[in-house]
Design a protein around this motif. Structure first.
Motif, PDB file in Angstrom:
ATOM      1  N   LEU A 343       0.847  -1.187   0.000  1.00 12.58           N
ATOM      2  CA  LEU A 343       0.000   0.000   0.000  1.00 12.58           C
ATOM      3  C   LEU A 343       0.885   1.240   0.000  1.00 12.58           C
ATOM      4  O   LEU A 343       1.887   1.301   0.743  1.00 12.58           O
ATOM      5  N   ALA A 344       0.505   2.192  -0.869  1.00  8.92           N
ATOM      6  CA  ALA A 344       1.345   3.378  -1.043  1.00  8.92           C
ATOM      7  C   ALA A 344       1.493   4.142   0.275  1.00  8.92           C
ATOM      8  O   ALA A 344       2.512   4.781   0.512  1.00  8.92           O
ATOM      9  N   GLY A 345       0.514   4.043   1.152  1.00  8.05           N
ATOM     10  CA  GLY A 345       0.550   4.825   2.400  1.00  8.05           C
ATOM     11  C   GLY A 345       1.324   4.168   3.526  1.00  8.05           C
ATOM     12  O   GLY A 345       1.206   4.599   4.680  1.00  8.05           O
ATOM     13  N   GLY A 346       2.108   3.122   3.254  1.00  8.27           N
ATOM     14  CA  GLY A 346       2.951   2.509   4.285  1.00  8.27           C
ATOM     15  C   GLY A 346       2.167   1.780   5.357  1.00  8.27           C
ATOM     16  O   GLY A 346       1.013   1.366   5.151  1.00  8.27           O
ATOM     17  N   GLU A 347       2.769   1.662   6.565  1.00 10.33           N
ATOM     18  CA  GLU A 347       2.152   0.843   7.621  1.00 10.33           C
ATOM     19  C   GLU A 347       0.810   1.403   8.075  1.00 10.33           C
ATOM     20  O   GLU A 347      -0.113   0.645   8.396  1.00 10.33           O
ATOM     21  N   GLU A 348       0.691   2.736   8.079  1.00  7.70           N
ATOM     22  CA  GLU A 348      -0.580   3.327   8.531  1.00  7.70           C
ATOM     23  C   GLU A 348      -1.727   2.898   7.604  1.00  7.70           C
ATOM     24  O   GLU A 348      -2.819   2.512   8.058  1.00  7.70           O
ATOM     25  N   ALA A 349      -1.440   2.932   6.297  1.00  5.72           N
ATOM     26  CA  ALA A 349      -2.459   2.512   5.323  1.00  5.72           C
ATOM     27  C   ALA A 349      -2.724   1.015   5.456  1.00  5.72           C
ATOM     28  O   ALA A 349      -3.886   0.563   5.388  1.00  5.72           O
ATOM     29  N   GLY A 377       5.292  -7.320   8.066  1.00  8.32           N
ATOM     30  CA  GLY A 377       6.353  -6.514   8.677  1.00  8.32           C
ATOM     31  C   GLY A 377       6.261  -6.452  10.194  1.00  8.32           C
ATOM     32  O   GLY A 377       7.282  -6.337  10.876  1.00  8.32           O
ATOM     33  N   SER A 378       5.032  -6.533  10.745  1.00 10.33           N
ATOM     34  CA  SER A 378       4.911  -6.446  12.201  1.00 10.33           C
ATOM     35  C   SER A 378       4.594  -7.799  12.830  1.00 10.33           C
ATOM     36  O   SER A 378       4.410  -7.888  14.037  1.00 10.33           O
ATOM     37  N   VAL A 394       9.346  -7.558   1.799  1.00  2.45           N
ATOM     38  CA  VAL A 394       8.394  -7.090   2.816  1.00  2.45           C
ATOM     39  C   VAL A 394       8.761  -5.657   3.224  1.00  2.45           C
ATOM     40  O   VAL A 394       9.831  -5.406   3.766  1.00  2.45           O
ATOM     41  N   SER A 395       7.862  -4.721   2.939  1.00  2.00           N
ATOM     42  CA  SER A 395       8.082  -3.317   3.308  1.00  2.00           C
ATOM     43  C   SER A 395       7.013  -2.931   4.334  1.00  2.00           C
ATOM     44  O   SER A 395       6.092  -3.707   4.606  1.00  2.00           O
ATOM     45  N   PRO A 396       7.100  -1.720   4.938  1.00  3.07           N
ATOM     46  CA  PRO A 396       6.084  -1.353   5.949  1.00  3.07           C
ATOM     47  C   PRO A 396       4.657  -1.368   5.380  1.00  3.07           C
ATOM     48  O   PRO A 396       3.697  -1.610   6.113  1.00  3.07           O
ATOM     49  N   LEU A 419      -9.408  -0.909   0.806  1.00  5.31           N
ATOM     50  CA  LEU A 419      -8.672   0.093   0.014  1.00  5.31           C
ATOM     51  C   LEU A 419      -9.202   1.497   0.287  1.00  5.31           C
ATOM     52  O   LEU A 419      -8.436   2.467   0.358  1.00  5.31           O
ATOM     53  N   THR A 420     -10.527   1.613   0.469  1.00  5.85           N
ATOM     54  CA  THR A 420     -11.114   2.921   0.774  1.00  5.85           C
ATOM     55  C   THR A 420     -10.578   3.430   2.110  1.00  5.85           C
ATOM     56  O   THR A 420     -10.185   4.587   2.255  1.00  5.85           O
ATOM     57  N   ALA A 421     -10.517   2.535   3.097  1.00  8.11           N
ATOM     58  CA  ALA A 421     -10.002   2.939   4.421  1.00  8.11           C
ATOM     59  C   ALA A 421      -8.531   3.316   4.317  1.00  8.11           C
ATOM     60  O   ALA A 421      -8.078   4.284   4.942  1.00  8.11           O
ATOM     61  N   ALA A 422      -7.764   2.572   3.512  1.00  9.28           N
ATOM     62  CA  ALA A 422      -6.332   2.874   3.361  1.00  9.28           C
ATOM     63  C   ALA A 422      -6.159   4.234   2.698  1.00  9.28           C
ATOM     64  O   ALA A 422      -5.279   5.022   3.088  1.00  9.28           O
TER      65      ALA A 422
END
Ligand SMILES: Cc1ncc(COP(=O)(O)O)c(C=O)c1O
Length: 434
Positions: A343-349, A377-378, A394-396, A419-422
């Protein structure tokens, strides 16, 4: 395949003619006389003494996986992790060297890096797509190479024929973790693997009920070809009073006889009989399940590849993947149900995506009938170094999906919710006016 999945190892031959292999819930086995039990311990007689080292239900599973993988023998153990660790200990401990693909399940990488290193075994990690790297990494001390036929979580495929040729030219056995593929999609033994290991927890069981592991000898490794290198198999073992390599003369596996007598018994990593039966029941529908799961995973990968907010999808069908030709050559029935998306938004997304899903279950497993999602990742890859995580893709922002057996459109509409939430986590916050 589908016939062997139902019949291999069992034909209602017990006293009561049970149709399904029954659970032999017995710790020990009574013998008619002193001579019988003594002969068993001296390995002069076949049979059962104590369930830590052999159980009638478990033997059915061992025979079934041997048939499905086209091998000569198998051992059932307590987990996939036990299968990998026992296979590598039997080959490389103490003091050997292993060459490992960088695209391995996180638990395997941790075992190689930490616990196997405690046994004096060093590992060289290579990019599995760089054949020269395999060539360069093998040394006279190398006792095994290990790869996954379909890697977790990015579903990368390897040219096992080419890797096996390189390893075999130096008389090094090839161990393949074929958990994601299962014998329904790919038989590593047909491509040069000497040992196949499975986490039976996943697709073989298929319903998320049971932890188990399997080691299969495909029949191509024979310790007698390099007797000095494998002297623990080719010379008389004082503890057990046998030369394990003699098993090869009987058509069996010297290596697995050694692994069972020493490591399964000493580490006590026994598969419970009830677990063996759950896995046997799961295998009955393996062939049916793997076709649908693989097709649905490819369809979802294609849709995710087009979706906004998704930076990358890891699946062999995605344009530009270097293993697309391997998928066509070696995996005509598909490449299983695991895929990763970044996801383009990283771990938060990724967190928002996972939390928004209602049908996909947030759980660190794959191969269940239920579709599962997790953030490697986590979780599964969290104990690796950032460099190790990067090496296995594996990225964030990476999310792993394990596609189950639900309706495809239900799965997709839930992913759209995710995807909408991300997307909300990366949307620009409107400037406050006034
Ligand atoms: C590819 C692979 N191999 C081995 C294992 C370990 O299996 P288990 O959890 O049954 O010990 C896993 C677990 O996720 C896996 O994905």
């Amino acid at each position: 395949m589908s016939t062997a999945a139902i019949h291999a190892g069992w034909s209602a031959q017990d006293r009561h003619r049970a149709v399904t292999p029954p659970v032999y819930a017995s710790s020990a086995y009574a013998h008619p006389d002193h001579a019988s039990l003594k002969a068993l311990f001296q390995r002069r007689q076949e049979g059962f003494a104590y369930s830590r080292s052999g159980n009638p239900t478990t033997v059915v599973l061992e025979e079934r996986i041997t048939a499905l993988e086209g091998g000569i023998d198998a051992i059932a153990v307590a987990s996939g992790q036990a299968a990998t660790s026992i296979a590598l200990c039997a080959l490389a401990a103490p003091g050997g060297h292993v060459v490992a693909s960088s695209l391995l399940y996180g638990g395997t990488t941790e075992f190689l890096d930490d616990t196997l290193a405690d046994f004096g075994v060093n590992t060289t990690v290579v990019d599995p797509w760089d054949l020269d790297a395999w060539e360069r990494a093998i040394t006279p001390a190398t006792r095994a190479v290990i790869v996954e036929s379909i890697a977790n979580p990015g579903a990368q495929l390897v040219d096992l024929d080419a890797i096996s040729e390189i390893a075999h030219a130096r008389d090094v056995p090839v161990v393949v973790d074929s958990t994601l593929a299962s014998p329904a999609l790919y038989r590593p033994g047909d491509h040069g693997a000497d040992l196949v290991v499975h986490s039976a927890t996943k697709y073989l069981c298929g319903h998320g009920t049971t932890i188990g592991g399997l080691i299969v000898d495909t029949g191509s490794f024979d310790a007698r070809r390099c007797p000095e290198r494998w002297e623990r198999l080719t010379t008389l073992n004082r503890r057990f009073g046998v030369t394990f390599a003699d098993e090869y003369e009987r058509g069996g596996s010297g290596l697995l006889a050694y692994a069972r007598a020493k490591y399964v018994t000493d580490f006590g990593a026994t598969l419970p009989a009830a677990s063996a039966q759950q896995i046997l029941v799961g295998i009955e529908t393996l062939d049916l399940r793997m076709g649908k799961i693989s097709a649905d995973a490819a369809l979802l990968a294609a849709r995710l590849h087009e979706a906004a907010g998704v930076a990358r999808v890891d699946h062999p069908t995605i344009p530009g993947r270097p293993d697309a030709a391997l998928a066509e050559r070696d995996f005509p029935r598909g490449t299983s149900g695991v895929l990763a998306l970044e996801l383009a938004g990283g771990e938060e997304a990724a967190a928002a995506f996972c939390d928004a899903l209602e049908l996909w279950t947030l759980a660190v497993n794959i191969g269940d009938a239920r579709s599962l999602v997790c953030h490697p990742g986590s979780t599964t890859h969290s104990h690796l170094t950032p460099a190790q995580r990067e090496a296995c893709g594996v990225s964030p922002g990476t999310v792993r999906l394990s596609v189950g057996l639900e309706d495809l459109e239900d799965l997709w509409s839930d992913l759209e919710r995710g995807l909408t939430a991300a997307a909300r986590t990366t949307a620009e916050v409107p400037a406050l006016v006034g």
